[in-house]
Write a protein that holds these residues in place. Structure first.
Motif: not given
Length: 222
Positions: A38-39, A44-45, A63-67
Protein backbone atom coordinates in the motif's frame (compact mmCIF):
# COMPACT_ATOMS: atom_id res chain seq x y z
CA UNK A 1 3.71 -21.74 0.94
CA UNK A 2 4.57 -18.05 0.56
CA UNK A 3 4.54 -15.94 3.73
CA UNK A 4 2.09 -13.00 3.45
CA UNK A 5 3.48 -9.58 4.43
CA UNK A 6 1.49 -6.34 4.20
CA UNK A 7 3.74 -3.34 3.54
CA UNK A 8 3.01 0.39 3.77
CA UNK A 9 5.20 2.94 1.96
CA UNK A 10 4.64 6.65 2.65
CA UNK A 11 6.79 9.10 0.70
CA UNK A 12 6.04 12.24 -1.30
CA UNK A 13 8.53 11.34 -4.03
CA UNK A 14 7.07 8.83 -6.53
CA UNK A 15 10.51 7.70 -7.74
CA UNK A 16 11.49 6.79 -4.17
CA UNK A 17 8.34 4.71 -3.80
CA UNK A 18 9.18 2.92 -7.05
CA UNK A 19 12.71 2.26 -5.77
CA UNK A 20 11.28 0.64 -2.64
CA UNK A 21 8.87 -1.46 -4.69
CA UNK A 22 11.63 -2.59 -7.06
CA UNK A 23 13.87 -3.55 -4.15
CA UNK A 24 11.05 -5.50 -2.50
CA UNK A 25 10.29 -7.25 -5.79
CA UNK A 26 13.98 -8.04 -6.28
CA UNK A 27 14.28 -9.40 -2.75
CA UNK A 28 11.37 -11.74 -3.38
CA UNK A 29 12.86 -13.30 -6.52
CA UNK A 30 12.46 -16.81 -5.07
CA UNK A 31 8.81 -16.22 -4.21
CA UNK A 32 9.27 -16.93 -0.48
CA UNK A 33 6.93 -14.09 0.46
CA UNK A 34 3.63 -12.76 -0.77
CA UNK A 35 4.01 -9.00 -0.46
CA UNK A 36 1.00 -6.71 -0.57
CA UNK A 37 2.06 -3.06 -0.92
CA UNK A 38 0.00 0.00 0.00
CA UNK A 39 1.46 3.39 -0.89
CA UNK A 40 0.69 6.93 0.24
CA UNK A 41 2.09 10.28 -0.84
CA UNK A 42 1.76 12.54 2.23
CA UNK A 43 0.72 12.69 5.88
CA UNK A 44 -3.00 12.78 5.04
CA UNK A 45 -3.02 9.72 2.78
CA UNK A 46 -0.61 8.00 5.16
CA UNK A 47 -3.00 8.63 8.05
CA UNK A 48 -5.90 7.28 6.03
CA UNK A 49 -3.93 4.20 4.97
CA UNK A 50 -3.23 3.37 8.62
CA UNK A 51 -6.63 4.16 10.11
CA UNK A 52 -8.63 2.58 7.28
CA UNK A 53 -6.43 -0.49 6.69
CA UNK A 54 -8.45 -3.73 6.45
CA UNK A 55 -5.53 -5.62 8.01
CA UNK A 56 -2.43 -4.71 10.00
CA UNK A 57 0.79 -3.83 8.22
CA UNK A 58 3.84 -5.96 8.93
CA UNK A 59 6.36 -3.38 7.71
CA UNK A 60 6.00 0.38 7.19
CA UNK A 61 8.40 2.77 5.44
CA UNK A 62 8.06 6.45 6.36
CA UNK A 63 9.81 9.45 4.89
CA UNK A 64 10.13 12.05 7.65
CA UNK A 65 9.50 15.25 5.68
CA UNK A 66 6.18 15.31 3.86
CA UNK A 67 3.16 17.58 3.36
CA UNK A 68 1.37 17.79 6.71
CA UNK A 69 -2.14 16.85 7.85
CA UNK A 70 -2.77 19.55 10.43
CA UNK A 71 -6.42 18.59 11.00
CA UNK A 72 -5.26 15.39 12.68
CA UNK A 73 -2.05 16.78 14.19
CA UNK A 74 0.16 14.81 11.80
CA UNK A 75 3.14 16.92 10.81
CA UNK A 76 5.70 14.37 9.67
CA UNK A 77 6.54 10.74 9.07
CA UNK A 78 7.60 10.65 12.72
CA UNK A 79 3.99 11.36 13.75
CA UNK A 80 2.76 8.63 11.40
CA UNK A 81 5.24 6.24 12.97
CA UNK A 82 3.86 7.10 16.41
CA UNK A 83 0.35 6.47 15.11
CA UNK A 84 1.15 3.08 13.63
CA UNK A 85 2.96 2.03 16.82
CA UNK A 86 -0.28 2.73 18.66
CA UNK A 87 -2.62 1.18 16.09
CA UNK A 88 -0.41 -1.73 15.01
CA UNK A 89 2.20 -2.38 17.73
CA UNK A 90 3.70 -5.37 15.92
CA UNK A 91 4.46 -3.41 12.74
CA UNK A 92 8.15 -3.02 11.95
CA UNK A 93 9.01 0.61 11.21
CA UNK A 94 11.68 1.87 8.81
CA UNK A 95 12.33 5.62 8.81
CA UNK A 96 14.14 7.40 5.98
CA UNK A 97 15.40 10.95 6.30
CA UNK A 98 17.74 13.57 4.91
CA UNK A 99 18.44 14.77 8.46
CA UNK A 100 21.94 14.14 9.78
CA UNK A 101 21.70 16.29 12.91
CA UNK A 102 22.65 14.50 16.09
CA UNK A 103 19.65 15.83 18.01
CA UNK A 104 17.19 14.69 15.37
CA UNK A 105 18.61 11.17 15.21
CA UNK A 106 18.65 11.01 19.01
CA UNK A 107 15.00 12.08 19.17
CA UNK A 108 13.92 9.54 16.55
CA UNK A 109 15.61 6.67 18.35
CA UNK A 110 14.20 7.68 21.74
CA UNK A 111 10.65 8.44 20.59
CA UNK A 112 10.14 5.82 17.86
CA UNK A 113 12.85 3.19 18.39
CA UNK A 114 12.51 2.20 14.72
CA UNK A 115 13.53 -1.19 13.42
CA UNK A 116 15.30 0.59 10.59
CA UNK A 117 16.73 4.11 10.30
CA UNK A 118 18.34 5.13 7.02
CA UNK A 119 19.85 8.43 5.93
CA UNK A 120 18.75 8.99 2.34
CA UNK A 121 22.27 9.95 1.25
CA UNK A 122 23.33 6.43 2.31
CA UNK A 123 20.55 4.85 0.30
CA UNK A 124 21.44 2.55 -2.57
CA UNK A 125 19.60 -0.43 -4.01
CA UNK A 126 21.91 -2.81 -2.13
CA UNK A 127 21.51 -0.79 1.08
CA UNK A 128 17.74 -1.05 0.83
CA UNK A 129 17.92 -4.80 0.16
CA UNK A 130 20.16 -5.25 3.21
CA UNK A 131 17.85 -3.20 5.43
CA UNK A 132 14.80 -5.12 4.23
CA UNK A 133 16.51 -8.47 4.77
CA UNK A 134 17.49 -7.63 8.34
CA UNK A 135 14.01 -6.35 9.20
CA UNK A 136 12.41 -9.55 7.91
CA UNK A 137 14.87 -11.54 10.01
CA UNK A 138 13.80 -9.67 13.16
CA UNK A 139 16.99 -7.59 13.25
CA UNK A 140 17.39 -3.82 13.36
CA UNK A 141 19.22 -1.88 10.68
CA UNK A 142 20.86 1.55 10.92
CA UNK A 143 22.66 2.96 7.90
CA UNK A 144 26.33 3.93 8.10
CA UNK A 145 25.76 7.61 8.89
CA UNK A 146 23.27 6.74 11.64
CA UNK A 147 25.75 4.35 13.23
CA UNK A 148 28.35 7.14 13.36
CA UNK A 149 25.87 9.57 14.88
CA UNK A 150 24.61 7.07 17.45
CA UNK A 151 28.14 6.80 18.82
CA UNK A 152 27.94 10.53 19.65
CA UNK A 153 24.48 10.55 21.22
CA UNK A 154 25.81 10.22 24.75
CA UNK A 155 27.09 13.77 24.44
CA UNK A 156 23.73 15.29 23.51
CA UNK A 157 20.97 15.60 26.14
CA UNK A 158 18.57 18.07 24.54
CA UNK A 159 15.00 16.81 24.54
CA UNK A 160 11.72 18.41 23.48
CA UNK A 161 8.18 17.08 23.68
CA UNK A 162 5.24 17.05 21.27
CA UNK A 163 3.95 20.46 22.39
CA UNK A 164 7.37 22.06 21.86
CA UNK A 165 7.46 20.57 18.37
CA UNK A 166 4.01 21.92 17.53
CA UNK A 167 4.94 25.39 18.80
CA UNK A 168 8.08 25.40 16.67
CA UNK A 169 6.15 24.14 13.67
CA UNK A 170 3.54 26.89 13.85
CA UNK A 171 6.15 29.58 14.45
CA UNK A 172 8.03 28.33 11.39
CA UNK A 173 4.83 28.75 9.36
CA UNK A 174 4.53 32.38 10.45
CA UNK A 175 1.86 31.90 13.12
CA UNK A 176 2.00 34.62 15.79
CA UNK A 177 2.58 33.53 19.38
CA UNK A 178 -0.78 34.90 20.52
CA UNK A 179 -2.54 32.72 17.93
CA UNK A 180 -0.77 29.43 18.74
CA UNK A 181 -3.31 28.42 21.46
CA UNK A 182 -5.81 28.07 18.59
CA UNK A 183 -3.75 25.14 17.31
CA UNK A 184 -2.01 23.76 20.40
CA UNK A 185 -3.97 22.88 23.60
CA UNK A 186 -1.96 25.24 25.81
CA UNK A 187 -2.63 28.66 27.32
CA UNK A 188 -0.82 31.68 25.92
CA UNK A 189 1.30 31.93 29.08
CA UNK A 190 2.28 28.25 28.73
CA UNK A 191 3.28 28.81 25.10
CA UNK A 192 5.39 31.82 26.06
CA UNK A 193 7.11 29.88 28.87
CA UNK A 194 7.91 27.04 26.48
CA UNK A 195 9.33 29.49 23.95
CA UNK A 196 11.61 30.96 26.62
CA UNK A 197 12.71 27.47 27.66
CA UNK A 198 13.47 26.53 24.06
CA UNK A 199 15.58 29.66 23.64
CA UNK A 200 17.50 28.75 26.80
CA UNK A 201 18.04 25.19 25.56
CA UNK A 202 19.34 26.52 22.25
CA UNK A 203 21.43 29.19 23.96
CA UNK A 204 19.72 32.13 22.26
CA UNK A 205 18.29 33.95 25.29
CA UNK A 206 16.78 37.23 24.18
CA UNK A 207 16.74 36.11 20.57
CA UNK A 208 13.80 36.63 18.24
CA UNK A 209 11.36 34.00 16.97
CA UNK A 210 13.31 34.01 13.71
CA UNK A 211 16.50 33.19 15.65
CA UNK A 212 14.65 30.41 17.47
CA UNK A 213 13.32 28.83 14.28
CA UNK A 214 16.67 29.10 12.50
CA UNK A 215 18.52 27.40 15.36
CA UNK A 216 15.80 24.76 15.79
CA UNK A 217 16.14 23.90 12.09
CA UNK A 218 19.92 23.77 12.40
CA UNK A 219 19.52 21.28 15.26
CA UNK A 220 16.97 19.17 13.38
CA UNK A 221 14.19 19.94 15.85
CA UNK A 222 11.82 20.85 13.00
Amino acid sequence: MAIPVNILIVDDHPFIIEAYKNAIKGYNSKGEYEFSITQAKDCKTGYEAITEAPASFGIAFFDLSMPTYEEKGIFSGEDLAQLIKKEMPDCKIILLTMHTELLKINTLIKNINPNGLVIKNDLTFDELLLAFDKILKEENYYSQTVVKLVSQIQYDNIEIDAFDKQILFHLSKGTKTKDIPQYVPLSLSAVEKRKLNLKEILDIKGGSDIDLIREAKNKGMI
